[in-house]
Design a protein around this motif. Sequence first.
Motif, PDB file in Angstrom:
ATOM      1  N   LEU A  60       0.829  -1.216   0.000  1.00 16.25           N
ATOM      2  CA  LEU A  60       0.000   0.000   0.000  1.00 16.25           C
ATOM      3  C   LEU A  60       0.859   1.260   0.000  1.00 16.25           C
ATOM      4  CD1 LEU A  60      -2.849  -1.000   2.460  1.00 16.25           C
ATOM      5  CD2 LEU A  60      -3.087  -0.487   0.019  1.00 16.25           C
ATOM      6  N   ILE A  61       1.890   1.284   0.839  1.00 17.20           N
ATOM      7  CA  ILE A  61       2.786   2.449   0.910  1.00 17.20           C
ATOM      8  C   ILE A  61       3.480   2.645  -0.441  1.00 17.20           C
ATOM      9  CG2 ILE A  61       4.873   3.377   1.992  1.00 17.20           C
ATOM     10  CD1 ILE A  61       2.513   3.421   3.913  1.00 17.20           C
ATOM     11  N   ALA A  62       3.940   1.565  -1.040  1.00 13.48           N
ATOM     12  CA  ALA A  62       4.625   1.662  -2.336  1.00 13.48           C
ATOM     13  C   ALA A  62       3.680   2.152  -3.430  1.00 13.48           C
ATOM     14  CB  ALA A  62       5.226   0.309  -2.726  1.00 13.48           C
ATOM     15  N   LEU A  63       2.451   1.653  -3.429  1.00 16.59           N
ATOM     16  CA  LEU A  63       1.496   2.093  -4.446  1.00 16.59           C
ATOM     17  C   LEU A  63       1.133   3.559  -4.260  1.00 16.59           C
ATOM     18  CD1 LEU A  63      -0.844  -1.031  -4.532  1.00 16.59           C
ATOM     19  CD2 LEU A  63       0.680  -0.258  -6.365  1.00 16.59           C
ATOM     20  N   ARG A  64       0.913   3.965  -3.013  1.00 20.10           N
ATOM     21  CA  ARG A  64       0.475   5.343  -2.758  1.00 20.10           C
ATOM     22  C   ARG A  64       1.611   6.347  -2.936  1.00 20.10           C
ATOM     23  NH1 ARG A  64      -0.688   9.460  -3.525  1.00 20.10           N
ATOM     24  NH2 ARG A  64      -1.582  11.019  -2.168  1.00 20.10           N
ATOM     25  N   TYR A  65       2.769   6.097  -2.317  1.00 23.12           N
ATOM     26  CA  TYR A  65       3.849   7.082  -2.320  1.00 23.12           C
ATOM     27  C   TYR A  65       4.924   6.809  -3.357  1.00 23.12           C
ATOM     28  CZ  TYR A  65       1.490   8.586   1.827  1.00 23.12           C
ATOM     29  OH  TYR A  65       0.533   9.038   2.684  1.00 23.12           O
ATOM     30  N   GLY A  66       5.098   5.548  -3.733  1.00 22.57           N
ATOM     31  CA  GLY A  66       6.067   5.233  -4.780  1.00 22.57           C
ATOM     32  C   GLY A  66       5.488   5.471  -6.158  1.00 22.57           C
ATOM     33  N   ALA A  67       4.346   4.853  -6.424  1.00 18.38           N
ATOM     34  CA  ALA A  67       3.713   4.989  -7.739  1.00 18.38           C
ATOM     35  C   ALA A  67       2.806   6.210  -7.810  1.00 18.38           C
ATOM     36  CB  ALA A  67       2.901   3.742  -8.065  1.00 18.38           C
ATOM     37  N   ASP A  68       2.566   6.865  -6.678  1.00 15.75           N
ATOM     38  CA  ASP A  68       1.735   8.070  -6.608  1.00 15.75           C
ATOM     39  C   ASP A  68       0.316   7.806  -7.108  1.00 15.75           C
ATOM     40  OD1 ASP A  68       1.381  10.733  -5.824  1.00 15.75           O
ATOM     41  OD2 ASP A  68       1.854  11.501  -7.824  1.00 15.75           O
ATOM     42  N   LEU A  69      -0.203   6.630  -6.753  1.00 17.16           N
ATOM     43  CA  LEU A  69      -1.573   6.294  -7.125  1.00 17.16           C
ATOM     44  C   LEU A  69      -2.536   6.815  -6.063  1.00 17.16           C
ATOM     45  CD1 LEU A  69      -1.224   2.563  -8.260  1.00 17.16           C
ATOM     46  CD2 LEU A  69      -1.216   4.613  -9.685  1.00 17.16           C
ATOM     47  N   THR A  70      -3.729   7.153  -6.476  1.00 24.06           N
ATOM     48  CA  THR A  70      -4.776   7.555  -5.539  1.00 24.06           C
ATOM     49  C   THR A  70      -5.382   6.305  -4.915  1.00 24.06           C
ATOM     50  OG1 THR A  70      -6.539   7.478  -7.181  1.00 24.06           O
ATOM     51  CG2 THR A  70      -5.340   9.577  -6.965  1.00 24.06           C
ATOM     52  N   ALA A  71      -6.143   6.498  -3.844  1.00 25.53           N
ATOM     53  CA  ALA A  71      -6.817   5.364  -3.206  1.00 25.53           C
ATOM     54  C   ALA A  71      -7.764   4.683  -4.204  1.00 25.53           C
ATOM     55  CB  ALA A  71      -7.577   5.832  -1.964  1.00 25.53           C
ATOM     56  N   ARG A  72      -8.414   5.467  -5.035  1.00 25.97           N
ATOM     57  CA  ARG A  72      -9.318   4.901  -6.040  1.00 25.97           C
ATOM     58  C   ARG A  72      -8.540   4.022  -7.024  1.00 25.97           C
ATOM     59  NH1 ARG A  72     -10.329   5.770 -11.040  1.00 25.97           N
ATOM     60  NH2 ARG A  72      -9.216   7.737 -11.164  1.00 25.97           N
ATOM     61  N   GLN A  73      -7.384   4.501  -7.476  1.00 27.24           N
ATOM     62  CA  GLN A  73      -6.583   3.726  -8.415  1.00 27.24           C
ATOM     63  C   GLN A  73      -6.061   2.439  -7.768  1.00 27.24           C
ATOM     64  OE1 GLN A  73      -3.910   7.006  -9.248  1.00 27.24           O
ATOM     65  NE2 GLN A  73      -4.617   7.097 -11.383  1.00 27.24           N
ATOM     66  N   ILE A  74      -5.654   2.537  -6.497  1.00 29.37           N
ATOM     67  CA  ILE A  74      -5.186   1.351  -5.777  1.00 29.37           C
ATOM     68  C   ILE A  74      -6.328   0.346  -5.643  1.00 29.37           C
ATOM     69  CG2 ILE A  74      -4.304   0.484  -3.572  1.00 29.37           C
ATOM     70  CD1 ILE A  74      -2.870   3.236  -3.271  1.00 29.37           C
ATOM     71  N   ALA A  75      -7.508   0.851  -5.329  1.00 28.54           N
ATOM     72  CA  ALA A  75      -8.680  -0.024  -5.192  1.00 28.54           C
ATOM     73  C   ALA A  75      -8.963  -0.741  -6.505  1.00 28.54           C
ATOM     74  CB  ALA A  75      -9.892   0.788  -4.744  1.00 28.54           C
ATOM     75  N   GLU A  76      -8.898  -0.027  -7.609  1.00 30.51           N
ATOM     76  CA  GLU A  76      -9.119  -0.650  -8.919  1.00 30.51           C
ATOM     77  C   GLU A  76      -8.076  -1.731  -9.183  1.00 30.51           C
ATOM     78  OE1 GLU A  76      -9.110   2.463 -11.835  1.00 30.51           O
ATOM     79  OE2 GLU A  76     -10.997   3.313 -11.123  1.00 30.51           O
ATOM     80  N   LEU A  77      -6.836  -1.426  -8.862  1.00 33.28           N
ATOM     81  CA  LEU A  77      -5.742  -2.366  -9.099  1.00 33.28           C
ATOM     82  C   LEU A  77      -5.891  -3.628  -8.252  1.00 33.28           C
ATOM     83  CD1 LEU A  77      -2.984  -2.749 -10.537  1.00 33.28           C
ATOM     84  CD2 LEU A  77      -1.937  -1.692  -8.544  1.00 33.28           C
ATOM     85  N   GLN A  78      -6.365  -3.459  -7.021  1.00 36.48           N
ATOM     86  CA  GLN A  78      -6.469  -4.591  -6.109  1.00 36.48           C
ATOM     87  C   GLN A  78      -7.853  -5.226  -6.082  1.00 36.48           C
ATOM     88  OE1 GLN A  78      -5.077  -3.058  -2.324  1.00 36.48           O
ATOM     89  NE2 GLN A  78      -2.976  -3.533  -2.868  1.00 36.48           N
ATOM     90  N   GLY A  79      -8.785  -4.661  -6.830  1.00 32.14           N
ATOM     91  CA  GLY A  79     -10.142  -5.201  -6.830  1.00 32.14           C
ATOM     92  C   GLY A  79     -10.831  -5.010  -5.487  1.00 32.14           C
ATOM     93  N   ALA A  80     -10.589  -3.850  -4.875  1.00 31.47           N
ATOM     94  CA  ALA A  80     -11.162  -3.555  -3.560  1.00 31.47           C
ATOM     95  C   ALA A  80     -11.997  -2.288  -3.640  1.00 31.47           C
ATOM     96  CB  ALA A  80     -10.034  -3.376  -2.536  1.00 31.47           C
ATOM     97  N   THR A  96     -12.737   1.603  -2.574  1.00 29.79           N
ATOM     98  CA  THR A  96     -11.896   2.761  -2.273  1.00 29.79           C
ATOM     99  C   THR A  96     -11.831   3.025  -0.774  1.00 29.79           C
ATOM    100  OG1 THR A  96     -12.404   3.732  -4.416  1.00 29.79           O
ATOM    101  CG2 THR A  96     -11.533   5.211  -2.745  1.00 29.79           C
ATOM    102  N   ASN A  97     -12.963   2.968  -0.097  1.00 28.87           N
ATOM    103  CA  ASN A  97     -12.985   3.231   1.339  1.00 28.87           C
ATOM    104  C   ASN A  97     -12.119   2.229   2.099  1.00 28.87           C
ATOM    105  OD1 ASN A  97     -13.867   4.642   3.670  1.00 28.87           O
ATOM    106  ND2 ASN A  97     -15.291   2.974   4.093  1.00 28.87           N
ATOM    107  N   ALA A  98     -12.160   0.974   1.692  1.00 25.71           N
ATOM    108  CA  ALA A  98     -11.351  -0.052   2.346  1.00 25.71           C
ATOM    109  C   ALA A  98      -9.861   0.236   2.163  1.00 25.71           C
ATOM    110  CB  ALA A  98     -11.693  -1.430   1.800  1.00 25.71           C
ATOM    111  N   VAL A  99      -9.483   0.702   0.973  1.00 21.94           N
ATOM    112  CA  VAL A  99      -8.086   1.049   0.715  1.00 21.94           C
ATOM    113  C   VAL A  99      -7.678   2.252   1.563  1.00 21.94           C
ATOM    114  CG1 VAL A  99      -6.493   1.950  -1.035  1.00 21.94           C
ATOM    115  CG2 VAL A  99      -7.995   0.030  -1.581  1.00 21.94           C
ATOM    116  N   GLU A 100      -8.546   3.256   1.649  1.00 26.20           N
ATOM    117  CA  GLU A 100      -8.235   4.442   2.464  1.00 26.20           C
ATOM    118  C   GLU A 100      -8.010   4.061   3.921  1.00 26.20           C
ATOM    119  OE1 GLU A 100     -11.645   6.828   1.524  1.00 26.20           O
ATOM    120  OE2 GLU A 100     -10.630   7.810  -0.159  1.00 26.20           O
ATOM    121  N   VAL A 101      -8.865   3.198   4.464  1.00 22.28           N
ATOM    122  CA  VAL A 101      -8.718   2.757   5.853  1.00 22.28           C
ATOM    123  C   VAL A 101      -7.428   1.956   6.022  1.00 22.28           C
ATOM    124  CG1 VAL A 101      -9.710   1.258   7.638  1.00 22.28           C
ATOM    125  CG2 VAL A 101     -11.182   2.823   6.367  1.00 22.28           C
ATOM    126  N   ALA A 102      -7.172   1.026   5.112  1.00 21.91           N
ATOM    127  CA  ALA A 102      -5.959   0.206   5.191  1.00 21.91           C
ATOM    128  C   ALA A 102      -4.704   1.065   5.074  1.00 21.91           C
ATOM    129  CB  ALA A 102      -5.982  -0.869   4.106  1.00 21.91           C
TER     130      ALA A 102
END
Length: 171
Positions: A114-134, A136-142
């Motif tokens: 999560l840290i690498a996706l958010r701060y390394g790849a500079d992805l938003t929580a929405r983009q991370i959620a799409e990538l992980q099939g989760a 957005t709110n769950a990604v934000e909390v995690a």
Amino acid sequence: MLRVDPLANPEPLIRRVYAYVAYRIGDGPDAEDITSETFERALRYRRSYDARKGEPVAWLIGIARRCIEGRPSMLEVSSERLKQTNNRDLEDDALRRIALSSAVGRLEERDRELIALRYGADLTARQIAELQGAKTNAVEVALHRALTRLRGHFGDSGEEPAAVRKSQVQR
């Protein structure tokens, strides 16, 4: 059907993929190799890119994740080398980066990702959620919980590394 070229503007994508990889395994030649391997695979399979499933950067991060699997982490860096420098600011910055890398390395795999996706790849929580099939709110909390655990590795100094607030790894 109109095909979108996911690699039409590669320079910002290369920087984001490299930053993600560096967060996962450390800076340097290994991160460069994995970034190159990622883009080699992307070129080979660019026709498989489906814009309906997400942005090009998310597609590339997925490829990079598969390239990283099974490779050892390179986050263990000797601080002795850095103490020999004459430039105090450079030394302090490098030591902060080592501390951050060490703290990230102590996190569970899911938190590191999560840290690498958010701060390394500079992805938003929405983009991370799409990538992980989760969701957005769950990604934000995690992500919030992962950052809390990361901050816990810095003790009671109260100083949060700049890279936790905004990625300071310069690419």
